[in-house]
Design a protein around this motif. Structure first.
Motif, mmCIF file in Angstrom:
data_model
loop_
_atom_site.group_PDB
_atom_site.id
_atom_site.type_symbol
_atom_site.label_atom_id
_atom_site.label_comp_id
_atom_site.label_asym_id
_atom_site.label_seq_id
_atom_site.Cartn_x
_atom_site.Cartn_y
_atom_site.Cartn_z
ATOM 1 N N UNK A 1 -17.527 -7.535 -0.834
ATOM 2 C CA UNK A 1 -17.368 -6.129 -0.457
ATOM 3 C C UNK A 1 -16.643 -6.069 0.881
ATOM 4 N N UNK A 2 -15.571 -5.267 0.935
ATOM 5 C CA UNK A 2 -14.780 -5.097 2.151
ATOM 6 C C UNK A 2 -14.747 -3.627 2.548
ATOM 7 N N UNK A 3 -14.578 -3.391 3.839
ATOM 8 C CA UNK A 3 -14.262 -2.069 4.330
ATOM 9 C C UNK A 3 -12.873 -2.123 4.953
ATOM 10 N N UNK A 4 -12.171 -0.998 4.890
ATOM 11 C CA UNK A 4 -10.829 -0.967 5.450
ATOM 12 C C UNK A 4 -10.393 0.438 5.808
ATOM 13 N N UNK A 5 -9.192 0.531 6.338
ATOM 14 C CA UNK A 5 -8.658 1.824 6.775
ATOM 15 C C UNK A 5 -7.140 1.763 6.737
ATOM 16 N N UNK A 6 -6.536 2.841 6.261
ATOM 17 C CA UNK A 6 -5.098 3.040 6.400
ATOM 18 C C UNK A 6 -4.872 3.972 7.583
ATOM 19 N N UNK A 7 -3.870 3.664 8.396
ATOM 20 C CA UNK A 7 -3.585 4.498 9.566
ATOM 21 C C UNK A 7 -2.093 4.440 9.861
ATOM 22 N N UNK A 8 -1.624 5.377 10.678
ATOM 23 C CA UNK A 8 -0.207 5.453 11.011
ATOM 24 C C UNK A 8 -0.009 5.230 12.506
ATOM 25 N N UNK A 9 1.113 4.623 12.844
ATOM 26 C CA UNK A 9 1.434 4.309 14.241
ATOM 27 C C UNK A 9 2.867 4.729 14.531
ATOM 28 N N UNK A 10 3.084 5.365 15.686
ATOM 29 C CA UNK A 10 4.444 5.742 16.072
ATOM 30 C C UNK A 10 5.359 4.525 16.130
ATOM 31 N N UNK A 11 4.833 3.399 16.591
ATOM 32 C CA UNK A 11 5.654 2.200 16.757
ATOM 33 C C UNK A 11 6.008 1.521 15.435
ATOM 34 N N UNK B 1 -8.037 -8.567 9.163
ATOM 35 C CA UNK B 1 -6.596 -8.699 9.016
ATOM 36 C C UNK B 1 -5.981 -7.313 9.166
ATOM 37 N N UNK B 2 -4.872 -7.239 9.896
ATOM 38 C CA UNK B 2 -4.151 -5.984 10.104
ATOM 39 C C UNK B 2 -2.726 -6.179 9.592
ATOM 40 N N UNK B 3 -2.272 -5.264 8.730
ATOM 41 C CA UNK B 3 -0.940 -5.386 8.129
ATOM 42 C C UNK B 3 -0.072 -4.194 8.518
ATOM 43 N N UNK B 4 1.217 -4.434 8.726
ATOM 44 C CA UNK B 4 2.149 -3.336 8.998
ATOM 45 C C UNK B 4 2.472 -2.572 7.728
ATOM 46 N N UNK B 5 3.106 -1.407 7.835
ATOM 47 C CA UNK B 5 3.487 -0.641 6.644
ATOM 48 C C UNK B 5 4.383 -1.447 5.713
ATOM 49 N N UNK B 6 4.143 -1.302 4.412
ATOM 50 C CA UNK B 6 5.001 -1.935 3.418
ATOM 51 C C UNK B 6 4.800 -3.420 3.240
ATOM 52 N N UNK B 7 3.783 -3.997 3.875
ATOM 53 C CA UNK B 7 3.572 -5.435 3.766
ATOM 54 C C UNK B 7 3.184 -5.816 2.334
ATOM 55 N N UNK B 8 4.027 -6.591 1.665
ATOM 56 C CA UNK B 8 3.674 -7.089 0.336
ATOM 57 C C UNK B 8 2.557 -8.121 0.484
ATOM 58 N N UNK B 9 1.544 -8.011 -0.384
ATOM 59 C CA UNK B 9 0.435 -8.951 -0.303
ATOM 60 C C UNK B 9 -0.209 -9.110 -1.678
ATOM 61 N N UNK C 1 0.830 -1.201 0.000
ATOM 62 C CA UNK C 1 0.000 0.000 0.000
ATOM 63 C C UNK C 1 0.868 1.256 0.000
ATOM 64 N N UNK C 2 0.519 2.194 -0.853
ATOM 65 C CA UNK C 2 1.318 3.396 -1.057
ATOM 66 C C UNK C 2 1.433 4.228 0.209
ATOM 67 N N UNK C 3 2.575 4.877 0.375
ATOM 68 C CA UNK C 3 2.833 5.893 1.389
ATOM 69 C C UNK C 3 3.084 5.351 2.794
ATOM 70 N N UNK C 4 3.157 4.040 2.943
ATOM 71 C CA UNK C 4 3.601 3.456 4.201
ATOM 72 C C UNK C 4 2.646 3.469 5.371
ATOM 73 N N UNK C 5 1.338 3.274 5.179
ATOM 74 C CA UNK C 5 0.440 3.192 6.330
ATOM 75 C C UNK C 5 0.322 1.763 6.855
ATOM 76 N N UNK C 6 -0.159 1.628 8.086
ATOM 77 C CA UNK C 6 -0.694 0.347 8.533
ATOM 78 C C UNK C 6 -2.074 0.196 7.881
ATOM 79 N N UNK C 7 -2.556 -1.023 7.790
ATOM 80 C CA UNK C 7 -3.828 -1.261 7.097
ATOM 81 C C UNK C 7 -4.638 -2.320 7.825
ATOM 82 N N UNK C 8 -5.943 -2.069 7.959
ATOM 83 C CA UNK C 8 -6.829 -3.164 8.362
ATOM 84 C C UNK C 8 -7.923 -3.306 7.308
ATOM 85 N N UNK C 9 -8.424 -4.540 7.137
ATOM 86 C CA UNK C 9 -9.486 -4.806 6.167
ATOM 87 C C UNK C 9 -10.385 -5.919 6.690
ATOM 88 N N UNK C 10 -11.703 -5.794 6.428
ATOM 89 C CA UNK C 10 -12.671 -6.796 6.892
ATOM 90 C C UNK C 10 -13.772 -6.959 5.848
#
Length: 246
Positions: free
Chosen positions: A116-126, A99-107, A34-43
């Motif tokens: 149909x899925x819903x999801x969100x990109x988000x950023x984490x300090x860790x 499923x929750x993926x860290x930044x840059x996770x190839x998939x 996923x572009x720009x390095x976010x964490x991602x969840x999808x359901x």
């Protein structure tokens, strides 16, 4: 430390990464991150997704890592040709599974039935060390391995940096996100970006990164483990000069 935001910019920042994904039957999404390095969840809300996460096992510095990911994303290359270099895990997602993926996770994804899925990109300090790595890979090979870019990412990261001086006295992990932010805000003149750049520059100087050459040496150092978060720093003391305007 306050920043002035237009209503449009605020909405872009608040809503960055919210999305819905609708696919028909028998759709293959080739390996990408996923572009720009976010964490991602999808359901999934209905249907099913066959989700494959890909891990690169060998240690590569940034430039070779980006080239390797570009080869992974090339649909003409079979995954079997990377045996020994990667590990893959397949996840079957049904309605209610998450499923929750860290930044840059190839998939890669296969959609066997309409879904149909819903999801969100988000950023984490860790996870910012992975965000920096992912953004640097995008800069080198982004046209081959990423999907749609999302508006508001730079603004979100700027606010995360601005918040560092007022985070509680607990320790946090700092990464080279400061370097990415400084580079991206060179041509920006908003109050938010100016404040964020000042904080990010202070962090970089703490780690001895004072020039673009220093930054280049860091990200291209073949001895650097890309999965290493970096040194742990007590930010409250490091950024004390910004407390009076926080």
């Amino acid at each position: 430390m306050m920043s002035t935001l237009t209503a449009q910019t605020y909405c872009q920042t608040l809503l960055v990464g919210f999305w819905g994904l609708l696919h028909q039957t028998a759709i293959i999404t080739y390996p990408h991150h996923n572009a720009e390095g976010p964490c991602t969840w999808v359901m999934p809300y209905n249907g099913c997704k066959v989700w494959m996460c890909i891990k690169v096992k060998k240690l590569l510095h940034q430039k070779k890592f980006a080239s390797f990911l570009a080869m992974l994303a090339n649909r003409e290359n079979l995954m079997s040709s990377f045996e020994g270099d990667v590990e893959c895990e397949t996840i079957y997602l049904y309605p209610g599974n998450l499923v929750i993926m860290p930044p840059g996770q190839m998939h890669a994804i296969y959609t066997p039935v309409a879904c149909f899925c819903r999801g969100k990109h988000f950023f984490s300090y860790n996870a910012l060390h992975l965000t920096e790595q992912s953004q640097h890979v995008d800069k080198l090979k982004g046209q081959y391995i990423t999907n749609k870019e999302h508006r508001g990412t730079l603004e979100t990261m700027a606010h995360m940096v601005i918040a560092l001086p007022i985070i509680s006295r607990s320790k946090v992990w700092l990464s080279m996100m400061g370097n990415t932010l400084v580079q991206q805000t060179k041509q920006q003149t908003s109050e938010c970006h100016t404040q964020a750049k000042a904080v990010a520059t202070k962090v970089l100087h703490h780690f001895g990164i004072t020039t673009e050459l220093d930054s280049f040496k860091f990200v291209e150092d073949p001895e650097v483990d890309l999965n290493f978060k970096g040194k742990e720093v007590l930010v409250y003391g490091l950024l004390e000069e910004f407390h009076s305007v926080a």
